[in-house]
Design a protein around this motif. Structure first.
Motif, PDB file in Angstrom:
ATOM      1  N   LEU A 113      34.956  68.810  69.126  1.00 30.66           N
ATOM      2  CA  LEU A 113      34.432  67.759  69.837  1.00 30.66           C
ATOM      3  C   LEU A 113      34.510  66.555  68.750  1.00 30.66           C
ATOM      4  N   LYS A 114      35.452  65.713  68.948  1.00 30.33           N
ATOM      5  CA  LYS A 114      35.474  64.459  68.009  1.00 30.33           C
ATOM      6  C   LYS A 114      34.387  63.613  68.498  1.00 30.33           C
ATOM      7  N   VAL A 115      33.397  63.119  67.407  1.00 31.25           N
ATOM      8  CA  VAL A 115      32.491  62.119  67.644  1.00 31.25           C
ATOM      9  C   VAL A 115      32.186  61.205  66.578  1.00 31.25           C
ATOM     10  N   ASN A 116      31.673  60.021  66.702  1.00 29.81           N
ATOM     11  CA  ASN A 116      31.350  58.928  65.588  1.00 29.81           C
ATOM     12  C   ASN A 116      30.178  59.571  64.842  1.00 29.81           C
ATOM     13  N   PRO A 117      30.204  59.813  63.581  1.00 25.33           N
ATOM     14  CA  PRO A 117      29.098  60.292  62.805  1.00 25.33           C
ATOM     15  C   PRO A 117      27.805  59.482  62.823  1.00 25.33           C
ATOM     16  N   ALA A 118      28.247  58.069  62.862  1.00 25.04           N
ATOM     17  CA  ALA A 118      26.910  57.080  63.064  1.00 25.04           C
ATOM     18  C   ALA A 118      26.164  57.566  64.277  1.00 25.04           C
ATOM     19  N   THR A 119      26.740  57.786  65.394  1.00 29.02           N
ATOM     20  CA  THR A 119      26.228  58.015  66.464  1.00 29.02           C
ATOM     21  C   THR A 119      25.309  59.162  66.414  1.00 29.02           C
ATOM     22  N   LEU A 120      25.767  60.194  65.765  1.00 30.56           N
ATOM     23  CA  LEU A 120      25.045  61.757  65.653  1.00 30.56           C
ATOM     24  C   LEU A 120      23.618  61.251  65.137  1.00 30.56           C
ATOM     25  N   GLY A 179      30.429  60.557  78.195  1.00 26.78           N
ATOM     26  CA  GLY A 179      29.390  61.398  78.925  1.00 26.78           C
ATOM     27  C   GLY A 179      29.800  62.863  79.137  1.00 26.78           C
ATOM     28  N   MET A 180      28.468  63.416  78.944  1.00 30.12           N
ATOM     29  CA  MET A 180      28.534  65.030  79.113  1.00 30.12           C
ATOM     30  C   MET A 180      29.590  65.649  79.856  1.00 30.12           C
ATOM     31  N   ASP A 181      29.450  64.838  81.500  1.00 26.21           N
ATOM     32  CA  ASP A 181      30.232  65.723  82.330  1.00 26.21           C
ATOM     33  C   ASP A 181      31.738  65.412  82.196  1.00 26.21           C
ATOM     34  N   ILE A 182      31.965  64.253  81.764  1.00 26.06           N
ATOM     35  CA  ILE A 182      33.446  63.804  81.342  1.00 26.06           C
ATOM     36  C   ILE A 182      34.040  64.787  80.250  1.00 26.06           C
ATOM     37  N   VAL A 183      32.992  65.069  79.206  1.00 26.17           N
ATOM     38  CA  VAL A 183      33.457  66.022  78.239  1.00 26.17           C
ATOM     39  C   VAL A 183      34.008  67.616  78.713  1.00 26.17           C
TER      40      VAL A 183
END
Length: 197
Positions: A113-120, A179-183
């Motif tokens: 799951l690729k995410v932006n660390p600042a958002t975490l 969004g969770m559903d799209i992921v």
């Protein structure tokens, strides 16, 4: 279906793994939950792991590997499993590969799951606020300082796993910022291709 979920703390691995549990009727093997249960039950592993976990550091490889191997041998893992939180290092990945080979088991996919660390950090703070608002108890490792340590540990130790699994042809990247559903839909689409092979 035998899967590994990868991504930094707070990326949504647990949420997506739970959806896969329901879809495929296979257990989610969260090493974090296994260790927290050991701490709560006061087992030998739990007592030794508590101080390490409270500092945001990783529990030693041999302890976690042994715990995972025993868990994979249980009856409910016969149809498959989802590993969440393991492996965390290339050494653990190599040990897992050897263990699965010995058991005659092959991974179907490694999902990052690729995410932006600042958002975490925002996600972690929201999770803490939501848990407190619901009258729940916040995990001891859910605070900004410990969370920053966990992110740093991920960057240094776990990120190299991506290359390991990429070279093995098992890594699949999914945009975890949606969004969770799209992921969940994107993961299902990837696994449908794996399942048809």
């Amino acid at each position: 279906m035998r899967l590994i979920m990868l991504g930094p703390p707070g990326a949504g691995k647990g949420t997506q793994a739970q959806r896969l549990v329901e879809r495929y009727s296979i257990p989610q093997l969260s090493t974090g939950e296994m260790l927290r249960a050991a701490v709560a039950n006061g087992t030998g592993i739990g007592r030794g792991a508590k101080a390490i976990m409270d500092r945001g550091e990783f529990v030693p490889d041999d302890v976690v590997s042994h715990m995972v191997s025993d868990r994979i041998d249980q009856e409910d893992c016969r149809r498959g499993f989802i590993l969440d939180g393991f492996p965390r290092t290339v050494a653990q990945a190599e040990a897992l590969t050897a263990m699965l080979d010995q058991k005659g088991v092959k991974l179907d996919a490694v999902i990052e799951l690729k995410v932006n660390p600042a958002t975490l950090i925002e996600r972690m703070e929201k999770r803490v606020a939501d848990t407190l608002a619901a009258g729940g108890t916040v995990r001891s490792d859910d605070n900004p300082d410990t969370f920053a340590t966990r992110l740093d540990e991920y960057r240094q130790k776990t990120a190299p796993l991506l290359n390991y699994y990429r070279r093995r042809g098992e890594l699949v990247e999914v945009d975890g910022m949606q969004g969770m559903d799209i992921v969940a839909r994107d993961i299902a689409s990837v696994l449908a291709k794996v399942d048809s092979n």
